[in-house]
Design an enzyme around this catalytic site. Structure first.
Site, mmCIF file in Angstrom:
data_model
loop_
_atom_site.group_PDB
_atom_site.id
_atom_site.type_symbol
_atom_site.label_atom_id
_atom_site.label_comp_id
_atom_site.label_asym_id
_atom_site.label_seq_id
_atom_site.Cartn_x
_atom_site.Cartn_y
_atom_site.Cartn_z
ATOM 1 N N GLY A 129 -48.049 59.923 119.151
ATOM 2 C CA GLY A 129 -49.414 59.498 118.844
ATOM 3 C C GLY A 129 -49.545 58.707 117.563
ATOM 4 O O GLY A 129 -50.567 58.030 117.360
ATOM 5 N N ARG A 130 -48.565 58.786 116.675
ATOM 6 C CA ARG A 130 -48.599 57.970 115.455
ATOM 7 C C ARG A 130 -47.194 57.509 115.075
ATOM 8 O O ARG A 130 -46.879 57.331 113.902
ATOM 9 C CB ARG A 130 -49.245 58.732 114.304
ATOM 10 C CG ARG A 130 -48.607 60.059 113.940
ATOM 11 C CD ARG A 130 -49.218 60.591 112.658
ATOM 12 N NE ARG A 130 -48.778 61.934 112.346
ATOM 13 C CZ ARG A 130 -49.013 62.534 111.180
ATOM 14 N NH1 ARG A 130 -49.662 61.892 110.233
ATOM 15 N NH2 ARG A 130 -48.599 63.766 110.967
ATOM 16 N N LYS B 120 -43.212 57.283 111.753
ATOM 17 C CA LYS B 120 -44.348 58.196 111.615
ATOM 18 C C LYS B 120 -45.383 57.472 110.774
ATOM 19 O O LYS B 120 -45.083 57.016 109.664
ATOM 20 C CB LYS B 120 -43.895 59.486 110.932
ATOM 21 C CG LYS B 120 -44.942 60.598 110.907
ATOM 22 C CD LYS B 120 -44.319 61.872 110.331
ATOM 23 C CE LYS B 120 -45.297 63.038 110.360
ATOM 24 N NZ LYS B 120 -44.666 64.281 109.823
ATOM 25 N N ASP C 176 -55.904 58.609 113.951
ATOM 26 C CA ASP C 176 -55.861 57.230 113.468
ATOM 27 C C ASP C 176 -54.448 56.653 113.462
ATOM 28 O O ASP C 176 -54.253 55.487 113.109
ATOM 29 C CB ASP C 176 -56.483 57.119 112.072
ATOM 30 C CG ASP C 176 -55.764 57.956 111.011
ATOM 31 O OD1 ASP C 176 -54.651 58.452 111.280
ATOM 32 O OD2 ASP C 176 -56.315 58.119 109.902
ATOM 33 N N ARG D 74 -37.617 57.451 110.183
ATOM 34 C CA ARG D 74 -36.580 58.486 110.113
ATOM 35 C C ARG D 74 -35.383 58.069 110.959
ATOM 36 O O ARG D 74 -35.516 57.388 111.983
ATOM 37 C CB ARG D 74 -37.115 59.846 110.563
ATOM 38 C CG ARG D 74 -37.520 59.938 112.006
ATOM 39 C CD ARG D 74 -37.727 61.375 112.463
ATOM 40 N NE ARG D 74 -38.814 62.053 111.781
ATOM 41 C CZ ARG D 74 -40.033 62.182 112.278
ATOM 42 N NH1 ARG D 74 -40.336 61.659 113.454
ATOM 43 N NH2 ARG D 74 -40.967 62.820 111.617
ATOM 44 N N ARG E 196 -37.028 65.443 123.194
ATOM 45 C CA ARG E 196 -37.480 66.782 122.851
ATOM 46 C C ARG E 196 -37.483 67.678 124.086
ATOM 47 O O ARG E 196 -37.451 67.183 125.225
ATOM 48 C CB ARG E 196 -38.903 66.720 122.289
ATOM 49 C CG ARG E 196 -39.127 65.631 121.239
ATOM 50 C CD ARG E 196 -40.573 65.137 121.287
ATOM 51 N NE ARG E 196 -40.756 63.948 120.449
ATOM 52 C CZ ARG E 196 -41.332 63.949 119.255
ATOM 53 N NH1 ARG E 196 -41.788 65.076 118.749
ATOM 54 N NH2 ARG E 196 -41.467 62.849 118.561
ATOM 55 N N ASP F 27 -42.558 70.498 121.515
ATOM 56 C CA ASP F 27 -42.470 69.048 121.318
ATOM 57 C C ASP F 27 -41.833 68.697 119.977
ATOM 58 O O ASP F 27 -41.605 67.512 119.698
ATOM 59 C CB ASP F 27 -43.850 68.399 121.440
ATOM 60 C CG ASP F 27 -44.856 68.994 120.474
ATOM 61 O OD1 ASP F 27 -45.178 70.184 120.623
ATOM 62 O OD2 ASP F 27 -45.320 68.274 119.565
ATOM 63 N N ASN F 28 -41.517 69.704 119.166
ATOM 64 C CA ASN F 28 -40.851 69.468 117.886
ATOM 65 C C ASN F 28 -39.401 69.937 117.885
ATOM 66 O O ASN F 28 -38.793 70.048 116.816
ATOM 67 C CB ASN F 28 -41.604 70.175 116.756
ATOM 68 C CG ASN F 28 -42.878 69.453 116.375
ATOM 69 O OD1 ASN F 28 -43.023 68.265 116.631
ATOM 70 N ND2 ASN F 28 -43.811 70.156 115.771
ATOM 71 N N ASP G 247 -39.509 66.289 111.916
ATOM 72 C CA ASP G 247 -40.962 66.299 111.920
ATOM 73 C C ASP G 247 -41.511 67.405 111.023
ATOM 74 O O ASP G 247 -41.905 68.473 111.479
ATOM 75 C CB ASP G 247 -41.516 66.441 113.341
ATOM 76 C CG ASP G 247 -42.950 65.892 113.434
ATOM 77 O OD1 ASP G 247 -43.411 65.304 112.439
ATOM 78 O OD2 ASP G 247 -43.582 66.060 114.480
#
Length: 466
Positions: free
Chosen positions: A99-100, A120, A132, A186, A193, A261-262, A271
């Site tokens: 999402g970002r 990120k 955002d 990164r 994942r 998801d991490n 993350d």
């Protein structure tokens, strides 16, 4: 067998190698970076840029690629926002994805591993929902500190590769707003994942599931070795996740958000949001202010990772039989125990003597640490620099059994580095994190951050080499 940390980064030529596209268009969505008002380079990883052949980039070239995200030569033409689902605090969410951030490039490192450069804070994607797509500069600084510290402590972690301040003012509920913005890149050994597999299982796409299993085995685990690739992959991932759990505990680290998801299928930690290092051996210590029930507290992290593996197994049931998956899950506690004791001995600087003997030593150390008379980092520092393990440290009773057990051990390294001459160990507690950020926010003073990175790397060298 004794624990071995990742080797130091070596130098290599730039070797682009885009592999993700073989999985087809359903693995991710082509996106573009946000158009930022300005680009100020704040951090460049001068250890790991050489490992992927990008150390020759000048500052302008670096900003072009890691601030404006102009494609690297012979690499992805457009970044990909990867698709995945996930259990977030054990509630399944089918509406998430990158999402970002996005996958920006793939390339080989000095050990010929396939590496991903991913972002990120690079802008909105189809998976941003109401967000955002941005990252605060403070969040980027925190990620630098987390990855550097974990790498030094022998944890398999992503590397903070680049941070570029972007000149936007962001509104955040958990920081004084408006706050400064940044985009971070990164370097990771893979960007797949557990949640990636969960999405495919949710969609009942057997073909893509088989392709992804084969992709992961070929790109991250040396190829397919059996006629049951899904169970083979699961066993390999479980082993690496057990190592991750053990290293978190030895490091005194609390990730804070161990959602499915991490969790990277290479067992690489990444993350970093509300992370913290616990000063004392405190089982209930939590990192996230919103983790009201302590689901991901210090002592429950191995359990959380085990639970996440169970969700991975459930997803793989789309193409695999249950029995071998269950057998691997049942073997996880032993794999974790072995990984924990081996990593504990490594940080102490003593040779492993096999699980049972190592376990006695570690239990004795935990018993003493639980009394909270000494902080975790101080404990490892004091014993790491002791010239003779037979010398008693003091006459306190909480470590009496530990002193008796460690006296017969042989060293795995000699404390010859100047690091051991310091009066106190290198630590990373929340108070210092806030002071480092305050120097930047209040006085535009980046020296404390730069000095801390140097200190962390010195500690890492001492733990690897003495």
């Amino acid at each position: 067998m004794p624990y071995k940390p990742q080797s130091e980064p070596g130098k290599t030529a730039y070797q682009p190698d885009v592999q993700i596209t073989q999985l087809g268009e359903k693995i991710g969505d082509p996106v573009a970076s946000a158009d930022f008002p300005c680009h100020i380079l704040r951090f460049r990883n001068d250890r790991w840029d050489q490992s992927v052949g990008l150390d020759s980039l000048d500052q302008q070239g670096w900003i072009d690629h890691f601030g404006r995200f102009e494609p690297l030569p012979d690499n992805l033409d457009r970044p990909l926002a990867l698709r995945y689902h996930g259990h977030q605090f054990r509630n399944y969410n089918p509406d998430i994805g990158d999402g970002r951030g996005f996958l920006f490039a793939q390339l080989r490192d000095h050990e010929q591993r396939l590496m991903d450069l991913a972002t990120k804070g690079s802008g909105t994607t189809p998976w941003s929902r109401t967000g955002d797509g941005r990252l605060t500069l403070k969040g980027a600084v925190r990620e630098i500190l987390a990855t550097e510290m974990l790498e030094a402590l022998g944890v398999n972690t992503s590397k903070t590769f680049s941070v570029v301040e972007t000149g936007e003012k962001l509104q955040r509920g958990d920081e004084p707003s408006p706050t400064r913005s940044a985009v971070m890149t990164r370097l990771s050994h893979g960007h797949i994942r557990i949640g990636t597999f969960q999405r495919i299982a949710y969609e009942q796409n057997e073909g893509l599931m088989r392709d992804l299993v084969r992709y992961c085995l070929e790109q991250y685990y040396g190829g397919v070795q059996t006629d049951e690739p899904a169970t083979e992959l699961f066993a390999k991932v479980a082993q690496e996740v057990a190592k991750l759990a053990g290293s978190y505990m030895t490091a005194g680290f609390v990730h804070g958000v161990l959602n499915t998801d991490n969790i990277n299928i290479t067992g690489e930690s990444f993350d970093y949001g509300p992370w913290r290092f616990t000063p004392y051996w405190e089982p209930g210590f939590t990192a996230a202010y919103f983790d009201h029930d302590g689901l991901y507290c210090f002592a429950r992290q191995p359990e959380a990772l085990h639970w996440n593996l169970a969700q991975f197994a459930s997803a793989l049931r789309l193409i695999a039989e249950s029995d071998p998956l269950v057998a691997t899950l049942e073997a996880f506690p032993k794999a974790y125990g072995t990984a924990f004791t081996e990593h504990f001995c490594w940080r102490l600087g003593v040779r492993s003597e096999g699980f049972e003997e190592d376990r006695k030593l570690v239990v004795a150390a935990e018993t003493g640490l639980a009394e909270k008379t000494v902080q975790i980092d101080q404990f490892f520092f004091d014993w790491g620099k002791t010239e003779s393990l037979a010398l008693p440290k003091d006459d306190s009773t909480e470590f009496s059994e530990f002193r008796a057990l460690i006296a017969s051990r042989s060293r795995s390294r000699e404390p010859v580095s100047k690091y051991w001459d310091n009066p106190v160990p290198c630590s990373m507690h929340i108070e210092e994190v806030e002071l480092i950020w305050s120097a930047i926010a209040d006085d535009e003073n980046w020296n404390p951050l730069q000095q801390k990175v140097q200190d962390i790397r010195a500690m890492g060298a001492a733990l690897r080499n003495g």
